[in-house]
Design a protein around this motif. Structure first.
Motif, PDB file in Angstrom:
ATOM      1  N   VAL A  13       1.519 -38.986   6.037  1.00 18.35           N
ATOM      2  CA  VAL A  13       1.194 -38.228   7.245  1.00 18.35           C
ATOM      3  C   VAL A  13      -0.239 -38.510   7.708  1.00 18.35           C
ATOM      4  N   SER A  14      -1.175 -38.613   6.773  1.00 17.38           N
ATOM      5  CA  SER A  14      -2.558 -38.878   7.181  1.00 17.38           C
ATOM      6  C   SER A  14      -2.694 -40.267   7.800  1.00 17.38           C
ATOM      7  N   ASN A  15      -1.963 -41.241   7.266  1.00 15.77           N
ATOM      8  CA  ASN A  15      -1.974 -42.572   7.880  1.00 15.77           C
ATOM      9  C   ASN A  15      -1.365 -42.527   9.276  1.00 15.77           C
ATOM     10  N   VAL A  19      -3.576 -41.019  12.062  1.00 16.40           N
ATOM     11  CA  VAL A  19      -4.555 -41.946  12.636  1.00 16.40           C
ATOM     12  C   VAL A  19      -3.870 -42.939  13.566  1.00 16.40           C
ATOM     13  N   GLN A  20      -2.778 -43.544  13.114  1.00 19.37           N
ATOM     14  CA  GLN A  20      -2.138 -44.609  13.886  1.00 19.37           C
ATOM     15  C   GLN A  20      -1.518 -44.097  15.178  1.00 19.37           C
ATOM     16  N   ILE A  64      -8.423 -43.000  19.689  1.00 16.45           N
ATOM     17  CA  ILE A  64      -9.209 -41.801  19.382  1.00 16.45           C
ATOM     18  C   ILE A  64      -9.037 -41.378  17.927  1.00 16.45           C
ATOM     19  N   GLY A  65      -7.912 -41.741  17.336  1.00 13.69           N
ATOM     20  CA  GLY A  65      -7.697 -41.416  15.936  1.00 13.69           C
ATOM     21  C   GLY A  65      -8.637 -42.155  15.005  1.00 13.69           C
ATOM     22  N   MET A  66      -9.269 -43.201  15.498  1.00 16.56           N
ATOM     23  CA  MET A  66     -10.216 -43.982  14.702  1.00 16.56           C
ATOM     24  C   MET A  66     -11.641 -43.480  14.851  1.00 16.56           C
ATOM     25  N   GLY A 108      -9.644 -38.419  11.039  1.00 11.72           N
ATOM     26  CA  GLY A 108     -10.393 -39.017   9.936  1.00 11.72           C
ATOM     27  C   GLY A 108     -10.707 -38.018   8.837  1.00 11.72           C
ATOM     28  N   LEU A 109     -10.960 -36.774   9.217  1.00 16.37           N
ATOM     29  CA  LEU A 109     -11.238 -35.745   8.218  1.00 16.37           C
ATOM     30  C   LEU A 109     -10.017 -35.503   7.332  1.00 16.37           C
TER      31      LEU A 109
END
Length: 378
Positions: A329-331, A334-335, A340-342, A349-350
């Motif tokens: 889920v965390s990956n 971001v993707q 903006i996820g980067m 990112g947190l």
């Protein structure tokens, strides 16, 4: 598995309301950006303690509410949703469990009321390297005229900079790698010979390397059986692992909800991106993994409360399964958020950084798959 009681529902809802109002992710950013020396905001911890959270697993005779591991799991899940930085896991669950499960009445009366009131931060110091391997304990405890002398070091101790009490796994006999010969000690943080060095990890929480340089302790600081502390240590660690799994479940659940909302509102090519079947499949995969993880976590916490013989098996299942879920889920968070996820502007990112730390704490997925197999007799 048993449904939540009315009291547990009220506890969960109160925790969710408090975390959303008093400890959103902006609070973690303050801790990170202000380089908070303890790794959390003391005022927030005071509020949590005032609500009785630090004493949830502590018996009523020692100032707690004796509400059980399942209830503590609810608190950790809700604070995990907002990435709340606090000593709740290390103090209210792990260290308190060591005293509840292995302490004498004298030890419990000295330390548990302080833990329950939030007056004392306590923690478990077990690992000595980069990976979770409690049987490799090498920190030595040598018998002396007055008791024992501890010499060695522990790595990545949770809340190590704030702790006023360490529950230390030491070797009183045998060699590293052997389960016999391990003894637990209560080490007050202010005794001579205890040194701390902060360790900055990606998740911006409070860790420390703790050195024990010829620390002198009386025999009354031995916690549990001498030389045969492995079983007690494993019981404490299983509570710790289940607590980490509950926090991972909360963090992963919130990350999924944020991502799902983005899929519904982000418009591309004239329609919400959630309308694209490929992204729907990815969201469905996350949802399925989270539901499986929830079942595993709840089963593990209930087994701990019931002292069920298969509790260690269920705990390792929960830690491995929830680790897989939060990794996925965390990956995806971001993707699926794209550019903006980067960035640090977004919370993705947190969640990713906290996920990686939680996966490793008290054993990662590989450790617990191996342990699960061994417990099954393979």
């Amino acid at each position: 598995m048993p449904a939540l009681s009315e009291e547990q529902v009220l506890l969960r809802d109160a925790a969710r309301a408090w975390a959303g109002r008093q400890s959103p992710t902006t609070a973690l950013r303050r801790v990170r950006d202000g380089a908070a020396p303890l790794g959390y905001e003391p005022a927030a911890w005071d509020q949590m303690a005032a609500m009785g959270w630090a004493g949830v697993i502590v018996p009523e005779a020692y100032g707690g509410s004796d509400f059980g591991c399942r209830s503590m799991g609810l608190l950790l899940e809700e604070t995990g949703r907002t990435l709340t930085a606090s000593p709740l896991l290390a103090t209210g669950l792990v260290a308190a469990s060591a005293l509840v499960l292995g302490g004498t009445d004298v030890q419990r009366r000295e330390w548990l009321p302080k833990i329950a009131a939030g007056e004392l931060v306590a923690t478990l110091a077990v690992d000595e390297g980069a990976h979770h391997a409690p049987e490799r304990t090498a920190l030595g405890a040598v018998a002396s005229a007055s008791g024992y002398t501890l010499t060695g070091a522990k790595a990545f101790v949770l809340e190590g900079m704030a702790a006023g009490l360490f529950v230390v796994a030491a070797r009183t006999s045998g060699r590293p790698g052997e389960r016999s010969g391990i003894t637990l000690f209560l080490v007050p943080g202010g005794v001579e010979g205890v040194g701390r060095t902060p360790r900055a990890l990606a998740d911006s929480r409070g860790y420390a390397a703790v050195a024990f340089d010829r620390v002198e302790l009386g025999a009354e600081y031995v916690l549990g059986p001498l030389d045969e502390g492995w079983d007690l240590l494993e019981r404490v660690l299983d509570r710790a692992r289940a607590g980490v799994a509950a926090e991972m479940l909360g963090a992963a659940g919130q990350a999924f909800e944020i991502t799902l909302e983005y899929l519904k509102t982000r418009v591309q090519f004239g329609q919400p991106i959630g309308a694209f079947q490929a992204l729907q499949h990815r969201a469905a995969k996350m949802f399925t993994e989270l539901e499986l993880a929830r079942s595993a976590v709840e089963a593990a916490l209930d087994a701990l409360d019931e002292a069920a013989p298969d509790a260690p098996l269920l705990v390792s299942l929960a830690k491995a399964k929830t680790g897989d879920a939060i990794h996925l889920v965390s990956n995806e968070m971001v993707q699926l958020h794209g550019g903006i996820g980067m960035t640090d502007v977004h919370d993705a990112g947190l969640y990713l950084k906290r996920a990686r730390a939680l996966e490793a704490i008290f054993g990662g997925q590989a450790f617990h798959r191996d342990r699960y197999a061994r417990l099954q007799g393979y």
